[in-house]
Design a protein around this motif. Sequence first.
Motif, PDB file in Angstrom:
ATOM      1  N   THR A 168       0.818  -1.216   0.000  1.00 26.18           N
ATOM      2  CA  THR A 168       0.000   0.000   0.000  1.00 26.18           C
ATOM      3  C   THR A 168       0.854   1.269   0.000  1.00 26.18           C
ATOM      4  O   THR A 168       0.501   2.259  -0.646  1.00 26.18           O
ATOM      5  CB  THR A 168      -0.945   0.023   1.209  1.00 26.18           C
ATOM      6  OG1 THR A 168      -0.177  -0.156   2.410  1.00 26.18           O
ATOM      7  CG2 THR A 168      -1.965  -1.106   1.125  1.00 26.18           C
ATOM      8  N   ALA A 171       2.516   1.641  -3.540  1.00 28.83           N
ATOM      9  CA  ALA A 171       1.567   2.051  -4.577  1.00 28.83           C
ATOM     10  C   ALA A 171       1.446   3.569  -4.630  1.00 28.83           C
ATOM     11  O   ALA A 171       1.289   4.161  -5.707  1.00 28.83           O
ATOM     12  CB  ALA A 171       0.212   1.414  -4.323  1.00 28.83           C
ATOM     13  N   ARG A 172       1.530   4.220  -3.487  1.00 33.57           N
ATOM     14  CA  ARG A 172       1.387   5.679  -3.446  1.00 33.57           C
ATOM     15  C   ARG A 172       2.601   6.362  -4.074  1.00 33.57           C
ATOM     16  O   ARG A 172       2.510   7.503  -4.526  1.00 33.57           O
ATOM     17  CB  ARG A 172       1.189   6.136  -2.006  1.00 33.57           C
ATOM     18  CG  ARG A 172      -0.126   5.630  -1.415  1.00 33.57           C
ATOM     19  CD  ARG A 172      -0.296   6.001   0.037  1.00 33.57           C
ATOM     20  NE  ARG A 172      -0.362   7.441   0.237  1.00 33.57           N
ATOM     21  CZ  ARG A 172      -0.547   8.012   1.426  1.00 33.57           C
ATOM     22  NH1 ARG A 172      -0.682   7.254   2.505  1.00 33.57           N
ATOM     23  NH2 ARG A 172      -0.609   9.318   1.542  1.00 33.57           N
ATOM     24  N   ARG A 175       2.329   5.118  -8.413  1.00 31.31           N
ATOM     25  CA  ARG A 175       1.269   5.600  -9.315  1.00 31.31           C
ATOM     26  C   ARG A 175       1.643   6.913 -10.006  1.00 31.31           C
ATOM     27  O   ARG A 175       1.527   7.019 -11.230  1.00 31.31           O
ATOM     28  CB  ARG A 175      -0.058   5.705  -8.561  1.00 31.31           C
ATOM     29  CG  ARG A 175      -0.692   4.357  -8.288  1.00 31.31           C
ATOM     30  CD  ARG A 175      -2.158   4.481  -7.885  1.00 31.31           C
ATOM     31  NE  ARG A 175      -2.739   3.170  -7.702  1.00 31.31           N
ATOM     32  CZ  ARG A 175      -2.990   2.607  -6.522  1.00 31.31           C
ATOM     33  NH1 ARG A 175      -2.687   3.269  -5.412  1.00 31.31           N
ATOM     34  NH2 ARG A 175      -3.524   1.410  -6.436  1.00 31.31           N
ATOM     35  N   GLU A 190      -2.058  -2.723  -6.037  1.00 30.53           N
ATOM     36  CA  GLU A 190      -1.816  -2.537  -4.606  1.00 30.53           C
ATOM     37  C   GLU A 190      -2.295  -3.780  -3.860  1.00 30.53           C
ATOM     38  O   GLU A 190      -3.473  -4.111  -3.883  1.00 30.53           O
ATOM     39  CB  GLU A 190      -2.553  -1.305  -4.113  1.00 30.53           C
ATOM     40  CG  GLU A 190      -2.375  -1.009  -2.648  1.00 30.53           C
ATOM     41  CD  GLU A 190      -3.095   0.248  -2.222  1.00 30.53           C
ATOM     42  OE1 GLU A 190      -3.483   0.320  -1.036  1.00 30.53           O
ATOM     43  OE2 GLU A 190      -3.288   1.144  -3.079  1.00 30.53           O
TER      44      GLU A 190
END
Length: 274
Positions: A168, A171-172, A175, A190
């Motif tokens: 998680t 993924a931030r 992206r 994610e």
Amino acid sequence: NDGLALEDTLAGVLDQYPNLATLGVVPLGISQFSNEAEMRAHTTEEAAFVVDTVTEWQRIYKKNLGRRLVYAADEYYLLAGRPFPAARAYDEFPQHENGIGMARAFMDGFTNPAEKGPGGVRHGFFASVDAAPAEGYRAPRVHTGAAAPMTDGGPRADARPVTVLTGTYGARILRPLLAGHPRDDVSVREVANDFFGGNIGVAGLLTGEDLVRALAASPPGTRYLLPDACLNEGRFLDGLTLADLPRPVEVVPTDGTSLRAALDGTSFRSACAA
């Protein structure tokens, strides 16, 4: 979670331990196995306070000791919604393996793959694990040969769409990076860490069980890239291996330069499982 305690600690370091090499401020990891009722994750406001406090004390340490000394973990910037400091603010990344500066190093490596990274950086994106060996917490990688570089208007070595598997937190970071990449067929998957639960979101703590669940619901015909931080000598933390996954995956070194090479079709090292 006590802001005053943090300030007192940093003040005490200046008074009592001025020769300390570096100090990392890292958030508490809460899993479903935690049994302390008073333990909880930081709020957004608390994370922002930590970032501001560390920034102020870096200024104080720099003025009094000639170096920043203290650094905040990447998670704090993510939780607070703050941008990561520039690479120079990490002073050669002495606490990179503790999750401090990994995001900045990864972003810079992905954006400027031709530039040599800072000396303190080692492979591993949010890959720190308590009590893990200092070396060797990486997937075995075998050279699969250099793929033909992607050229303007020319064919790619692999025309399949790409999905990058990560936690998680990862993924931030990924992206916005991938949104600026020339390829429009790259996505981020994610993967929630249901094995540990809680606020555990680093890619290095993803288990085979987590990935089996995510990949089982993912389409075939896609090229899946997995960071090597998930593996220790070819095994995930729960003992599963790449062969237990329901889809073939390519294991890529978890640094920005290697991921960029994998997407661009240039040479990188990987381990594949069918």
